[in-house]
Design a protein around this motif. Structure first.
Motif, short mmCIF file in Angstrom:
data_model
loop_
_atom_site.label_atom_id
_atom_site.label_comp_id
_atom_site.label_asym_id
_atom_site.label_seq_id
_atom_site.Cartn_x
_atom_site.Cartn_y
_atom_site.Cartn_z
N ASP A 400 0.83 -1.20 0.00
CA ASP A 400 0.00 0.00 0.00
C ASP A 400 0.87 1.26 0.00
OD1 ASP A 400 -2.37 -1.46 0.16
OD2 ASP A 400 -2.12 -1.69 2.33
N LYS A 401 0.33 2.27 -0.67
CA LYS A 401 1.05 3.55 -0.71
C LYS A 401 0.51 4.46 0.39
CE LYS A 401 2.77 6.75 -4.14
NZ LYS A 401 2.84 7.05 -5.54
N HIS A 402 1.40 4.91 1.27
CA HIS A 402 0.99 5.84 2.32
C HIS A 402 1.62 7.20 2.07
CE1 HIS A 402 -0.89 2.69 4.69
NE2 HIS A 402 0.17 1.94 4.44
N ASP A 403 0.99 8.18 2.58
CA ASP A 403 1.45 9.54 2.38
C ASP A 403 2.57 9.86 3.37
OD1 ASP A 403 1.12 11.46 0.62
OD2 ASP A 403 -0.63 12.42 1.55
N TYR A 404 3.53 8.99 3.46
CA TYR A 404 4.57 9.18 4.45
C TYR A 404 5.82 8.45 4.00
CZ TYR A 404 7.25 8.30 8.71
OH TYR A 404 8.26 8.22 9.63
N CYS A 405 6.93 9.14 3.97
CA CYS A 405 8.18 8.47 3.61
C CYS A 405 9.28 9.08 4.45
CB CYS A 405 8.46 8.66 2.12
SG CYS A 405 9.91 7.73 1.60
N ILE A 406 10.02 8.24 5.19
CA ILE A 406 11.06 8.78 6.07
C ILE A 406 12.31 9.22 5.30
CG2 ILE A 406 10.44 7.57 8.21
CD1 ILE A 406 12.60 5.48 7.45
N SER A 407 12.38 8.80 4.02
CA SER A 407 13.60 9.09 3.27
C SER A 407 13.54 10.47 2.63
CB SER A 407 13.76 8.06 2.17
OG SER A 407 13.31 6.82 2.62
N SER A 408 14.69 11.10 2.49
CA SER A 408 14.70 12.43 1.90
C SER A 408 15.22 12.42 0.47
CB SER A 408 15.51 13.39 2.77
OG SER A 408 16.77 12.81 3.04
N SER A 409 16.44 11.91 0.25
CA SER A 409 17.00 11.93 -1.11
C SER A 409 16.37 10.82 -1.96
CB SER A 409 18.51 11.73 -1.07
OG SER A 409 18.80 10.39 -0.75
N LYS A 410 16.54 10.93 -3.28
CA LYS A 410 16.00 9.92 -4.18
C LYS A 410 16.65 8.56 -3.92
CE LYS A 410 14.21 12.31 -8.18
NZ LYS A 410 14.33 12.58 -9.61
N GLU A 411 17.96 8.58 -3.63
CA GLU A 411 18.67 7.31 -3.36
C GLU A 411 18.11 6.65 -2.09
OE1 GLU A 411 20.20 10.04 -4.31
OE2 GLU A 411 21.54 9.54 -5.96
N GLU A 412 17.89 7.47 -1.06
CA GLU A 412 17.36 6.92 0.21
C GLU A 412 15.96 6.35 -0.01
OE1 GLU A 412 19.58 9.69 3.54
OE2 GLU A 412 17.52 10.12 2.97
N ARG A 413 15.20 7.06 -0.82
CA ARG A 413 13.84 6.59 -1.11
C ARG A 413 13.89 5.24 -1.85
NH1 ARG A 413 8.53 8.12 -2.22
NH2 ARG A 413 7.90 7.49 -4.30
N ALA A 414 14.85 5.11 -2.77
CA ALA A 414 14.99 3.85 -3.50
C ALA A 414 15.36 2.71 -2.55
CB ALA A 414 16.03 4.00 -4.60
N VAL A 415 16.23 3.00 -1.58
CA VAL A 415 16.61 1.97 -0.60
C VAL A 415 15.38 1.53 0.21
CG1 VAL A 415 17.98 1.50 1.47
CG2 VAL A 415 19.02 2.72 -0.45
N THR A 416 14.59 2.52 0.63
CA THR A 416 13.37 2.21 1.40
C THR A 416 12.42 1.34 0.58
OG1 THR A 416 13.56 4.32 2.54
CG2 THR A 416 11.41 3.25 2.64
N LEU A 417 12.24 1.72 -0.68
CA LEU A 417 11.28 0.98 -1.52
C LEU A 417 11.80 -0.41 -1.87
CD1 LEU A 417 10.03 3.95 -3.70
CD2 LEU A 417 8.74 2.69 -1.98
N LEU A 418 13.11 -0.53 -2.07
CA LEU A 418 13.69 -1.85 -2.34
C LEU A 418 13.48 -2.77 -1.14
CD1 LEU A 418 15.38 -3.77 -4.09
CD2 LEU A 418 17.45 -2.73 -3.13
N GLN A 419 13.67 -2.19 0.03
CA GLN A 419 13.47 -2.93 1.27
C GLN A 419 12.02 -3.43 1.37
OE1 GLN A 419 14.41 -1.72 5.84
NE2 GLN A 419 15.34 -0.50 4.28
N LYS A 420 11.09 -2.54 1.09
CA LYS A 420 9.66 -2.90 1.13
C LYS A 420 9.38 -4.03 0.14
CE LYS A 420 7.01 1.20 2.52
NZ LYS A 420 5.90 0.67 3.34
N PHE A 421 9.95 -3.92 -1.07
CA PHE A 421 9.74 -4.96 -2.08
C PHE A 421 10.27 -6.31 -1.57
CE2 PHE A 421 11.87 -7.24 -5.64
CZ PHE A 421 10.72 -7.79 -6.22
N ILE A 422 11.46 -6.28 -0.98
CA ILE A 422 12.05 -7.55 -0.54
C ILE A 422 11.25 -8.18 0.61
CG2 ILE A 422 14.12 -8.52 0.61
CD1 ILE A 422 15.76 -6.74 -1.34
N TYR A 423 10.72 -7.36 1.49
CA TYR A 423 9.94 -7.92 2.60
C TYR A 423 8.49 -8.26 2.22
CZ TYR A 423 13.46 -7.20 6.22
OH TYR A 423 14.59 -7.28 6.99
N LEU A 424 7.90 -7.45 1.30
CA LEU A 424 6.45 -7.57 1.07
C LEU A 424 6.05 -7.92 -0.36
CD1 LEU A 424 5.18 -4.24 2.71
CD2 LEU A 424 5.29 -6.46 3.79
#
Ligand code: GUN
Ligand code: FE
Length: 444
Positions: A400-424
């Motif tokens: 699910d997409k939530h209106d909240y992301c702890i990451s600031s830079s594009k690279e950090e955001r990619a790490v967060t999303l990759l993590q989500k993909f690997i877990y979920l």
């Protein structure tokens, strides 16, 4: 339709080593199946004029490009049994469910049908490289190679070898077997398809005697082929192997005396290796296919992957269908993390495998295990382009997409999303799959 030249623009991530995750925003140029340029600076944006005649694939802000998954060990003929009959330990499970099914592959038409489904399923799950066990039947197993060629999967295909009796009558005469294997190898090589290679496949030391194993080692040397088998999966198996090989002090010694162990060899499971066997495997350059789903479902044991990695054993992941109940390397990553955490909770300090380490094992680690890391496993100029376009928020997907992301830079955001993909994530999030630069799955 795919074109021969692509430019992928956006976030891309690949594991450079067990401890190094590389995440960048920029672009990757692919020509004739190979990566010819990697630009890690997104500001260089005038791509249209620079790359006229290329297909430009622009990722959105959530999408990430990652290397294709490598399944180092699975049994294509066992797919009709996936998710059933996991109520017995290894040797009983083989006798009751597995050998009777595998015997069916004397029917080439049946084999062709199943294998087509298997190859498509694995590509859909993002497995761009697979190392397959087939069945005892040469003709049936050639159908697996044909399906891989048809659907464009990078594969090792092995005709299974067995010459010791079992209740199902599923074994071959030694001379006949060695002759059939040689013909099988020549037939696969005759396809002259650079994605498809034969691999020698002595099932395990319960099913093969010295004559067969050493004969296969000779064929492996003659054709410079990889060789794959199973080792130390289950305590009763180990006990039985030592009983029928009374001169050997360990399971590994049985393979070693038959010249199976070398740097072209991939051994599945290897859960219960002694320290001495571990050193033999490392010294000989043998790789391990870690198969956590199967190890759990058949109650075979908890494989100490961290200990093996710390000892420089090369480890990749395997789904081991149908001992394993999932044909997805994403699932294998999660179960690798789970098993390692269980070992840590039982007292093995530092044994937990992190999500990024699991990502390495699923990609570059697997490529190293199969000795394909000069070609695939990570994004590097000169490597062939086997890749997955991941959309964590794919339509109808599990995240699910939530209106909240702890990451600031594009690279950090990619790490967060990759993590989500690997877990979920699941196959719905794998929206495109490329093998050697050609698109083989497209949900976009
Ligand atoms: N050992 C020998 N054959 C097999 C097999 O088909 N699956 C598993 N998990 N272990 C084996
Ligand atoms: Fe297996």
């Amino acid at each position: 339709m795919s074109t021969k030249k692509h430019v992928f623009v956006g976030s891309f991530a690949s594991a450079e080593s067990l401890k190094e995750l590389s995440v960048n925003v920029g672009y990757i140029v692919v020509e004739d199946g190979k990566i010819t340029k990697i630009n890690k600076d997104e500001r260089n944006a005038d791509l249209q004029s620079q790359f006229a005649g290329y297909e430009i694939v622009r990722l959105n802000d959530s999408q990430i490009l990652i290397p294709g998954f490598v399944d180092c060990h699975t049994h294509a003929p066992q797919f009709p049994n996936i998710g059933v009959g996991l109520d017995r330990p290894l040797l009983e499970w083989l006798a009751k469910y597995t050998f009777p099914l595998e015997k069916r592959y004397s029917d080439v038409e049946f084999a062709a049908k199943v294998y087509d489904v298997v190859v498509k399923r694995l590509l859909n799950n993002g497995t761009t490289t697979a190392c397959y066990f087939g069945s005892l039947h040469a003709e049936g197993t050639l159908e697996l190679a044909k399906s891989a060629i048809k659907h464009r999967q990078r594969v090792f295909v092995g005709k299974v070898s067995m010459n010791l009796q079992n209740d199902a009558g599923y074994f071959n005469d030694t001379e006949k077997e060695l002759a059939e294997v040689q013909t099988f190898v020549e037939n696969v090589l005759a396809y002259k398809n650079d994605l498809v290679q034969p691999i020698l496949t002595p099932r395990f030391a319960v099913s093969c005697d010295d004559d067969l194993m050493s004969g296969l080692a000779e064929i492996s040397d003659k054709y410079d082929c990889r060789i794959q088998s199973h080792i130390s999966e289950n305590h009763s198996e180990i006990e039985y192997v030592l009983k029928i090989n009374p001169t050997c002090k360990s399971y590994a010694e049985v393979y070693d005396k038959n010249r199976i162990l070398n740097n072209r060899c991939i051994m599945a499971h290897a859960i219960h290796l002694t320290d001495c066997e571990l050193q033999t495997m490392v010294h000989k350059g043998v790789s391990i296919a870690h198969c956590p789903a199967s190890n759990t479902r058949l109650c075979s044991g908890l494989c100490p992957v961290r200990k093996y990695l710390d000892n420089n054993l090369v480890v990749g992941l395997g789904t081991d269908v149908s001992g394993g109940d999932s044909a997805s390397i994403l699932d294998a990553m999660r179960r690798t993390m789970d098993v390692s955490a269980h070992l840590e909770m039982k007292g093995d300090k530092g044994f937990t495998i992190s999500w990024s380490e699991a990502f390495y094992l699923a990609t570059l680690g697997g490529a190293k295990a199969l000795k394909l890391d000069h070609k695939v496993g990570s994004f590097e100029v000169g490597k062939e382009f086997d890749a997955l376009l991941i959309d964590p928020y794919a339509f109808d997907g599990p995240i699910d997409k939530h209106d909240y992301c702890i990451s600031s830079s594009k690279e950090e955001r990619a790490v967060t999303l990759l993590q989500k993909f690997i877990y979920l994530g699941d196959d719905r999030n794998i929206v495109q799959v490329y093998v050697k630069g050609q698109r083989v799955k497209d949900l976009l």
